[in-house]
Design a protein around this motif. Structure first.
Motif, PDB file in Angstrom:
ATOM      1  N   ARG A 139      29.151  51.734  37.740  1.00  0.00           N
ATOM      2  CA  ARG A 139      27.894  51.058  38.083  1.00  0.00           C
ATOM      3  C   ARG A 139      27.736  50.912  39.594  1.00  0.00           C
ATOM      4  NH1 ARG A 139      29.310  47.848  33.517  1.00  0.00           N
ATOM      5  NH2 ARG A 139      30.306  46.309  34.884  1.00  0.00           N
ATOM      6  N   ARG A 140      28.847  50.704  40.292  1.00  0.00           N
ATOM      7  CA  ARG A 140      28.795  50.415  41.728  1.00  0.00           C
ATOM      8  C   ARG A 140      28.901  51.670  42.597  1.00  0.00           C
ATOM      9  NH1 ARG A 140      30.204  45.060  42.941  1.00  0.00           N
ATOM     10  NH2 ARG A 140      29.606  45.639  45.083  1.00  0.00           N
ATOM     11  N   ILE A 147      35.415  45.642  44.960  1.00  0.00           N
ATOM     12  CA  ILE A 147      34.402  46.534  45.524  1.00  0.00           C
ATOM     13  C   ILE A 147      33.604  45.810  46.600  1.00  0.00           C
ATOM     14  CG2 ILE A 147      32.342  47.910  44.987  1.00  0.00           C
ATOM     15  CD1 ILE A 147      33.600  48.296  42.145  1.00  0.00           C
ATOM     16  N   ASP A 148      33.341  44.523  46.380  1.00  0.00           N
ATOM     17  CA  ASP A 148      32.640  43.717  47.392  1.00  0.00           C
ATOM     18  C   ASP A 148      33.431  43.648  48.701  1.00  0.00           C
ATOM     19  OD1 ASP A 148      30.551  43.196  45.657  1.00  0.00           O
ATOM     20  OD2 ASP A 148      31.315  41.222  45.039  1.00  0.00           O
ATOM     21  N   ALA A 154      36.407  43.142  34.717  1.00  0.00           N
ATOM     22  CA  ALA A 154      35.167  43.584  35.367  1.00  0.00           C
ATOM     23  C   ALA A 154      34.872  42.745  36.606  1.00  0.00           C
ATOM     24  CB  ALA A 154      34.008  43.515  34.385  1.00  0.00           C
ATOM     25  N   ASP A 155      35.014  41.432  36.484  1.00  0.00           N
ATOM     26  CA  ASP A 155      34.766  40.544  37.628  1.00  0.00           C
ATOM     27  C   ASP A 155      35.698  40.876  38.785  1.00  0.00           C
ATOM     28  OD1 ASP A 155      32.806  39.255  36.201  1.00  0.00           O
ATOM     29  OD2 ASP A 155      34.043  37.515  35.669  1.00  0.00           O
ATOM     30  N   ALA A 165      32.726  49.150  35.788  1.00  0.00           N
ATOM     31  CA  ALA A 165      32.244  48.491  37.003  1.00  0.00           C
ATOM     32  C   ALA A 165      32.169  49.486  38.149  1.00  0.00           C
ATOM     33  CB  ALA A 165      33.173  47.327  37.362  1.00  0.00           C
ATOM     34  N   ALA A 166      33.185  50.337  38.278  1.00  0.00           N
ATOM     35  CA  ALA A 166      33.193  51.343  39.333  1.00  0.00           C
ATOM     36  C   ALA A 166      32.037  52.328  39.159  1.00  0.00           C
ATOM     37  CB  ALA A 166      34.525  52.085  39.329  1.00  0.00           C
ATOM     38  N   ASN A 191      34.665  44.139  40.488  1.00  0.00           N
ATOM     39  CA  ASN A 191      33.484  43.907  41.322  1.00  0.00           C
ATOM     40  C   ASN A 191      33.847  43.171  42.607  1.00  0.00           C
ATOM     41  OD1 ASN A 191      31.162  45.078  39.974  1.00  0.00           O
ATOM     42  ND2 ASN A 191      31.483  43.572  38.354  1.00  0.00           N
TER      43      ASN A 191
END
Length: 360
Positions: free
Chosen positions: A231-232, A209-210, A202-203, A228-229, A206
């Motif tokens: 949520r983002r 994605i950042d 997950a980290d 994670a995808a 993220n």
């Protein structure tokens, strides 16, 4: 004529009956089939799909076989111990389901020549040891086409486990599709050095994605990158199982491994006494790889993806047909030549278009 006492005859008859019953029971003993898993059966990914294969196997043969498994077995010494214990317990057929189990499986196979072994994703065989894997690169190429059509940032993320040929091959398949369908799109790869670590996965997703990634791939076993995808608000591609339900607004497709047919085929061979070691590669054509495409994908793009799948299944198209160069410009596969299974199994380079460096 010499006559035996009645007591002696009765004892002999009882012994004969007992021997006959023993032989019948032995002949009817179910085949013992064991599975060694790298992760938990509830990982919703790689191990989960092997477990579904085991369940399909058990359903197919009923009381002709018994099956059992050991989960969460680390690669290395622990794997060798578990595999050897199964062989000592007189398992007839043992499936070992992770790349790092290859050498331990081979070592135990040499020590137990009457036991049949099958190892997933490896390349070493012996008289009583075969190998099997899925042509996931076929699914990755099609998913790479989808990513090429769906990305806006031209940045694709890849949560990678270990730099072994299987993983490198899949990354390359995606890049080849990106080169063709959206030139200049790059893959950002992060190695987590784990098959199953939801927190780290997950980290990593993220972090990617950042960096502007808007489609996340994974070669790890949990649905954490998918979640994670979701949520983002970016797209994702699942792996091993159909992960669509973990990210209904994110998942474009999943590269699904369907192991049941091979497990059934191999077990039937042992039951029939005609099993032989082989290097089995199953792909889209065989149903070992499946690719459920989400309605998130526009109809025209989905139709083109399905044509691509059909061309791969028919043999009209192979993702690793040359000319293919590595990222330094050196030709690796000549024009018109299709990579052999041996070349695919030992792939240790990135293709042209990859900007990341392979770990040393």
């Amino acid at each position: 004529m010499h006559k035996r006492p009645l007591k002696t005859l009765l004892c002999a008859l009882a012994a004969a009956i007992g021997l006959s019953a023993s032989l019948s029971a032995s002949a009817a003993d179910p085949l013992k089939v064991g599975f060694v898993y790298i992760g938990p059966i509830g990982d919703h990914g790689w191990t989960y799909q092997h477990e579904q294969g085991r369940l399909a196997l058990a359903k197919q043969f009923g009381d002709k076989i018994t099956t059992s498994y050991v989960e969460n077995v680390p690669e290395g010494a622990d794997a060798e111990r578990v595999i050897r214990n199964m062989a000592k317990d007189k398992y007839d057929l043992i499936f070992t389901t992770s790349f790092g189990y290859m050498n331990p499986t081979l070592k135990v196979a040499k020590q137990f020549p009457k036991t049949t072994f099958e190892h997933a994703t490896g390349y070493k065989q012996d008289k009583n040891m075969g190998t099997y894997l899925a042509r996931t690169y076929e699914g990755r190429y099609v998913a790479g086409y989808l990513a090429a059509k769906m990305t806006k940032s031209k940045k694709i993320g890849y949560v990678a486990s270990f730099p072994i040929p299987e993983v490198i091959r899949d990354i390359n398949a995606i890049q080849l599709a990106l080169n063709k369908y959206n030139p200049g799109t790059e893959i950002k790869v992060v190695w987590v050095n784990s098959w199953f670590d939801p927190g780290k996965e997950a980290d990593t997703a993220n972090a990617l994605i950042d960096q502007g990634v808007d489609v996340v791939f994974q070669h790890t076993d949990s649905p954490a990158p998918i979640q994670a995808a979701e949520r983002r608000g970016v797209y994702a591609v699942g792996y091993a199982s159909d992960m669509g339900h973990f990210g209904p607004k994110a998942v474009l497709t999943s590269i699904v491994n369907n192991w049941g047919p091979h497990y059934i085929q191999a077990t039937q061979g042992v039951l029939d006494g005609n099993w032989k070691p082989q290097d089995y590669w199953g792909g889209l054509k065989e149903g070992t790889v499946q690719l459920p495409i989400s309605d998130l994908v526009p109809a025209d793009t989905k139709a083109e993806a399905e044509k691509l799948i059909a061309n791969i299944e028919s043999g009209e198209f192979h993702p690793f047909t040359g000319p293919i160069k590595d990222q330094t410009g050196v030709e690796k596969i000549a024009a018109g030549v299709t990579a052999s299974n041996a070349e695919l199994a030992s792939m240790n380079y990135y293709v042209e278009g990859m900007k990341a460096d392979l770990p040393k």
